[in-house]
Write an enzyme that holds these catalytic residues in place. Structure first.
Site, PDB file in Angstrom:
ATOM      1  N   GLU A 148       0.868  -1.176   0.000  1.00  0.00           N
ATOM      2  CA  GLU A 148       0.000   0.000   0.000  1.00  0.00           C
ATOM      3  C   GLU A 148       0.905   1.227   0.000  1.00  0.00           C
ATOM      4  OE1 GLU A 148      -3.134   0.056   2.973  1.00  0.00           O
ATOM      5  OE2 GLU A 148      -2.954   2.233   3.190  1.00  0.00           O
ATOM      6  N   GLU A 161      -2.792  11.142   3.865  1.00  0.00           N
ATOM      7  CA  GLU A 161      -3.849  10.838   4.826  1.00  0.00           C
ATOM      8  C   GLU A 161      -3.916  11.976   5.829  1.00  0.00           C
ATOM      9  OE1 GLU A 161      -4.772   6.455   5.896  1.00  0.00           O
ATOM     10  OE2 GLU A 161      -2.589   6.588   5.797  1.00  0.00           O
TER      11      GLU A 161
END
Length: 259
Positions: A136, A141
């Protein structure tokens, strides 16, 4: 933690030449309605998504994902939907845009408020996907209870938060919810570097051990854009129910690869 201030203009930049790169995929959002189905698919469901998230991700629902005035808006609402208390959208390019190596750029303005968890990220395009083994890449974020702190992370079988070996960094940007910034990543066979407004703040380097547990990044990945609500990280300090709806606005998505 690195501090960064300053605004980027909300006006779209022209598709400038990136030295040594050529544009291979983009969405300038120069249309109106639902996201272009030739470029975007949907993750759908309300099962918590492995993080005890609270939203139901809808499919082709204009209230949760729409394009107008040159901007894609992903919108989270507080509303009852299929046993969930919130709705949102999770867009992805799998099968429509899958790349190994390149420069990925997303210009976006983020939601504001406790309980929001927007992300710009990538997953391997393998089917079935095995996480974290297949890797990932978190380009951006942001958790609303920690306003203005942007995170970049990688996850592999050897390096991930579930076993306490996560690798990443964070950058403070004061106006992420009031101004557009360019979140980008440059990825090749040697390393992966993460940027905000062309300022690098985290690099993950290939150890060249031919070990997929530490470097699964020699395969195609696709891009995801979403706003989660609550969850193990996003909801760590609860959810402010008074803030909704909340939006992530995306001015453009561009993918470049070396010539």
């Amino acid at each position: 933690m690195i501090l960064l201030t300053g605004l980027l203009s909300c006006k779209k930049e022209s598709l400038v030449h990136k030295k040594g790169y050529q544009l291979v995929w983009s969405d300038e959002f120069d249309y109106r309605g639902l996201p272009d189905p030739a470029r975007w698919g949907y993750g759908e469901g309300g099962n918590g998504w492995g993080n005890h998230e609270l939203q139901y991700y809808t499919r082709e629902r204009i209230e949760n994902a729409h394009v107008e005035n040159g901007v894609l808006t992903i919108e989270a609402h507080k509303e009852k939907f299929n046993q969930n208390e919130y709705t949102s959208a999770r867009l992805h390019t799998k099968g429509k845009g899958d790349w190994m190596y390149g420069r990925i750029e997303v210009k976006a303005k983020l939601p504001l408020g406790k309980g929001t968890w927007p992300a710009i990220w990538m997953l391997a395009s393998t089917t079935p996907l095995k996480w974290p083994d297949d890797g990932e890449l978190d380009i951006m974020e942001h958790v609303g209870y920690d306003q203005g702190v942007i995170h970049a992370n990688i996850h592999t079988k050897a390096y991930n938060h579930t076993i306490g070996t996560n690798k990443g960094n964070q950058l403070s940007v004061s106006d992420v919810s009031s101004a557009f910034h360019v979140y980008s990543m440059v990825w090749d066979e040697e390393k992966i570097t993460f940027f905000i407004d062309d300022k690098s703040y985290f690099t993950f380097t290939n150890d060249k051990q031919n070990n997929p547990a530490t470097w699964p990044y020699n395969q195609k990945f696709h891009l995801l854009l979403n706003i989660a609500v609550g969850g193990d990280w996003g909801g760590k300090e609860g959810v402010d129910t008074s803030i909704f709806p909340q939006m992530m606005e995306v001015d453009y998505v561009r993918v470049y690869q070396k010539k």
